[in-house]
Scaffold this active site. Structure first.
Site, PDB file in Angstrom:
ATOM      1  CB  SER A 209      76.727  62.789 -31.722  1.00  0.00           C
ATOM      2  OG  SER A 209      75.543  62.930 -32.451  1.00  0.00           O
ATOM      3  NE  ARG A 378      67.768  64.270 -37.297  1.00  0.00           N
ATOM      4  CZ  ARG A 378      66.496  64.531 -36.996  1.00  0.00           C
ATOM      5  NH1 ARG A 378      65.752  63.594 -36.439  1.00  0.00           N
ATOM      6  NH2 ARG A 378      65.963  65.713 -37.240  1.00  0.00           N
ATOM      7  CB  VAL A 500      70.249  55.154 -32.788  1.00  0.00           C
ATOM      8  CG1 VAL A 500      70.358  53.817 -32.076  1.00  0.00           C
ATOM      9  CG2 VAL A 500      71.293  55.225 -33.904  1.00  0.00           C
ATOM     10  CD  GLU A 501      72.214  60.459 -33.910  1.00  0.00           C
ATOM     11  OE1 GLU A 501      72.095  60.933 -35.051  1.00  0.00           O
ATOM     12  OE2 GLU A 501      73.268  60.516 -33.258  1.00  0.00           O
ATOM     13  N   GLY A 502      66.224  58.753 -34.024  1.00  0.00           N
ATOM     14  CA  GLY A 502      64.987  58.868 -34.785  1.00  0.00           C
ATOM     15  C   GLY A 502      64.830  57.672 -35.688  1.00  0.00           C
TER      16      GLY A 502
END
Length: 812
Positions: A209, A378, A500-502
């Site tokens: 990722s 994402r 996570v990831e925003g």
């Protein structure tokens, strides 16, 4: 012809031209207005007044020099003051990635033929072989309870297998020794592993990722790619990426981590141009075992050794973890998951310039690089993991609800339980549709920044809803931890994917619409770029051109909203007799969204950025339209399988109703209440048209996962079904058809008990008497006994001694 008839004709003409967004329709209307008025009006004075009031303003809008003199020259400086300034990180985030189908939805006139013609998502032969071979082997090797309760880590043989089979190099091209998988292939691997072990899935997905491999592929120098990518593909290097720190989470631009361009000593060489930096990071997945650390930091150059800027900006570097000054911390413990995660620090670490990702030319480009890569990563990892959770619940909890019996009836037959099962099955269909559509977009070369935020937010939130429903259905078997429990660790892991990831709150309230309104709108970004142009004269020309286009766009969407709202979208003729109503309602909602967003930006202006609840509701509508599009696309790609229609129907009713409600809430909370009322009337002239799925629709959707069927297999395709017959999921799969075949026999048994033909209190007494009285054949008795044994086994839960349940590794 009377003047009133003339006006009616002109009004209808304008409506048709605006509805179909005919090019230059304002010009056409102006010319036709002139001709029709003179041809049909006997009253010269009235005709002249009409021309003065209608035709003259239209002409002004269509003659650029006049328009600029009268309108744009005055509006341009006002708009420059009204638009709030954007930070560099905001500008990079908006510029990152690309838009595709989301722009069609935001424009108010989606071309459904484009969506249907988009290539179907299909795995390659190599990808399918990998899923059937190494991925199946990995899942069979993994025992999640031992990983998360006993070892708190993947066993050494699992780590070795992951490295040797190339799991860390799925996205790395074959020329560098990787597997060279597509985004869809990567996604499919995560789905399957996630249905077996969340900790293992996270370990596999993170290197593929947002991290060193993706950044090197996109921005690395040839030397960096040739050195690092083969080592990453072989598992010789374990990568991680360090962005988040104690003082900078969602606001990455506030990170205090910094470096200074300087000269230093490296590997015995003096006066090496490089960077001396310090950092403090946390929550870094794979950090505790990483050998290669990606770090984001702010770079300064006070001596101008690398250029003429003092403040260069956010920069990314690849740093071996054995460099002097690097400290790898101990482990965090995220909600009983065993994947590696922890902090790390750097203190006065000197790195040569060739450790900067992309070399010296990429200094200060770090945030843009991250946003570009995030729009890809994402789109894949967390949506795939979430879809895996949905498939697991659909197959496992659906079977359990048929097997578990209360009040002499399977619990899945109770309407209250059916309601939860319908959400589980339909939302799983929706998630899988959105996952595959978005992954295919990535494979087609898109970097879907807006849709990646949509699927990250909505699929992780939908997984939360599905697993909560599944836990409610499972009851005690869901909350009692142990090897039998296939849902407990998934339930515990949900907040991790939400964070996570925003963080999801931020993603919904600021990113989806905040980015979507600018990137997806055909004119807003052009207007903003024109306003920011340092050459004001050139900026004015570009602004004027975008502004007139924006006016026509807004008028068109206003007309489309009214016409589609009044007609129920009947003018949209796409799809077959079963799906056409859904294309019609989505077209109406798309026009309503586009018009409402334009009015909001016009009236609220830059303050809309701070009105997060308002913008979040518009983002919700865009998201629901995208998810609904994905459902229809999946149905078309799978050759309109009639067995899947209950899922399609449920999803489209649900998403349409939620879109409508989000718009109503937007209007009710609009800062100027009268404007909100007018918007509601214009977009929904006949009131609310769309309703939640009916009870019958819910019953049909729930029934699909209560028994073996082609539709159930299609819904859960790609998940791991254990080969070990002692695993709970394997037992559920084996038991389900036997339980169903025993149901009519169990009814016959109950009738015999009620009639007095069979007496006895226990199962053994009743079945022995049935045997003695020859009420059932030997075959039927065997089925009854087998069903009873399966049911008794599958409702059992684990229990432990105090010594077994303790975590020795966490003792002080």
């Amino acid at each position: 012809m009377t003047f009133s008839i003339t006006l009616t004709m002109l009004f209808l003409l304008l409506t048709v031209l605006a509805f179909f967004r005919t090019p230059l329709y304002l010009w056409s209307t102006a010319g036709l207005a002139l001709l029709v008025t003179y041809a049909s009006t006997s009253n010269y004075a009235l005709g002249s007044l009409f021309l003065l009031l209608v035709w003259t303003p239209v002409m002004l809008l269509n003659v650029p020099p006049l328009r600029r003199t009268i309108i744009s020259d005055r509006l341009f400086p006002l708009m420059k003051k009204a638009i709030p300034p954007m930070s560099q990180t905001e500008q990079d985030a908006i510029a990152a990635g690309s838009v595709w189908w989301d722009a069609e939805l935001f424009c108010g006139k989606p071309d459904w033929s484009k969506l249907v013609a988009y290539p179907e998502a299909k795995l390659s032969a190599d990808e399918q072989a990998f899923l059937d071979g190494p991925v199946q082997q990995l899942c069979d090797m993994v025992h999640d309870w031992e990983i998360t309760q006993t070892h708190m880590d993947l066993p050494p043989d699992v780590w070795r297998f992951i490295k040797e089979q190339g799991f860390f190099g799925m996205i790395i091209p074959k020329k560098f020794g990787g597997l060279g998988f597509s985004a869809l292939g990567h996604s499919a691997v995560v789905v399957k592993v996630a249905t077996r072990s969340i900790s293992t899935a996270v370990t596999v997905m993170v290197p593929n990722s947002l991290g060193p491999a993706e950044l090197l592929l996109q921005y690395g120098t040839p030397d960096q790619q040739n050195y690092y990518l083969p080592r990453l593909a072989r598992g010789e290097e374990i990568p991680c990426f360090a962005l988040t720190g104690p003082e900078a989470g969602s606001d990455a631009g506030s990170m205090p981590d910094s470096g200074v361009v300087c000269k230093g000593e490296y590997q015995g060489k003096k006066d090496v141009l490089g960077i001396r930096l310090s950092w403090s990071k946390r929550y870094i997945t794979l950090g505790p075992v990483a050998t290669l650390l990606g770090v984001a930091f702010k770079l300064y150059d006070p001596d101008h050794l690398a250029g003429d800027k003092d403040d260069i900006g956010i920069t990314l570097a690849l740093i071996p973890t054995d460099l002097p000054g690097v400290t790898i911390g101990q482990r965090h413990f995220p909600l009983n998951q065993a994947f590696m995660n922890g902090p790390n620090w750097g203190e006065n670490v000197f790195i040569p310039m060739d450790m900067v990702i992309g070399g010296q030319k990429q200094l200060g480009e770090g945030w843009r690089m991250l946003m570009d890569c995030l729009s890809v990563g994402r789109s894949i990892s967390l949506p795939a993991l979430s879809t895996g959770g949905g498939k697991l619940a659909s197959r496992g909890t659906g079977a359990y609800a048929r097997i578990r019996s209360q009040f002499k009836m399977p619990i899945g037959k109770f309407e209250g339980v059916e309601e939860a099962l319908a959400r589980i099955s339909a939302y799983t269909y929706m998630m899988d549709a959105a996952r595959t559509l978005t992954a295919k977009a990535v494979d087609q070369g898109e970097k879907p920044s807006v849709t990646s935020a949509i699927v990250k937010y909505h699929l992780t939130e939908t997984m939360r809803r599905i697993i909560n429903d599944a836990m409610d259905v499972q009851g005690g078997s869901g909350i009692s931890m142990g090897p039998r429990n296939f849902l407990g660790r998934v339930y515990q892991a949900i907040p991790i994917s939400i964070t996570v990831e925003g963080a999801n709150i931020l993603t919904r309230s600021m990113i989806i619409f905040g980015q979507g309104a600018i990137r997806c709108h055909p004119y807003v970004l052009k207007e903003m770029q024109a306003l920011a142009n340092v050459d004001e004269q050139e900026g004015l020309v570009h602004f004027d051109r975008a502004f007139i286009g924006h006016i026509g766009f807004t008028i068109s969407n206003a007309v489309r909203s009214i016409v589609l709202g009044l007609s129920g979208g009947q003018v949209v003729r796409f799809g077959d007799e079963r799906t056409r109503p859904y294309y019609q309602r989505l077209s109406h909602l798309s026009a309503a969204l586009a018009f409402s967003a334009d009015i909001a930006m016009l009236i609220v202006g830059g303050a809309l950025k701070r009105k997060e609840r308002l913008s979040a509701r518009l983002g919700d509508v865009l998201s629901y339209l995208y998810l609904a599009s994905a459902v229809l696309k999946r149905y078309e790609d799978q050759n309109r399988q009639l067995e899947d229609l209950p899922l399609v129907d449920w999803c489209l009713h649900d998403l349409s109703q939620r879109s409508q409600d989000a718009l109503y809430e937007f209007y009710a909370n609009f800062p100027l209440r009268p404007v909100g009322l007018i918007l509601r009337w214009l977009t929904f002239p006949l009131g609310k048209r769309y309703h939640a799925p009916s009870d019958k629709a819910g019953h049909r959707a729930a029934a699909l996962i209560l028994e073996p069927s082609v539709a159930r297999d299609r819904l859960t395709t790609g998940m791991h079904i254990p080969t070990d017959p002692e695993q709970t999921l394997a037992k559920l799969d084996q038991a389900l058809p036997i339980i169903i075949s025993a149901e009519p026999l169990e009814k016959k048994l109950q009738q015999a008990i009620r009639s007095g033909a069979i007496t006895g209190q226990t199962w053994d007494e009743q079945i022995n008497m049935a045997r003695q009285n020859s009420i059932f054949s030997k075959e039927d008795l065997a089925i009854l006994q087998q069903a009873h044994d399966f049911r008794l086994d599958l409702i059992q839960v684990d229990h432990f001694s105090n010594e077994e349940i303790r975590h020795p590794s966490l003792d002080n």
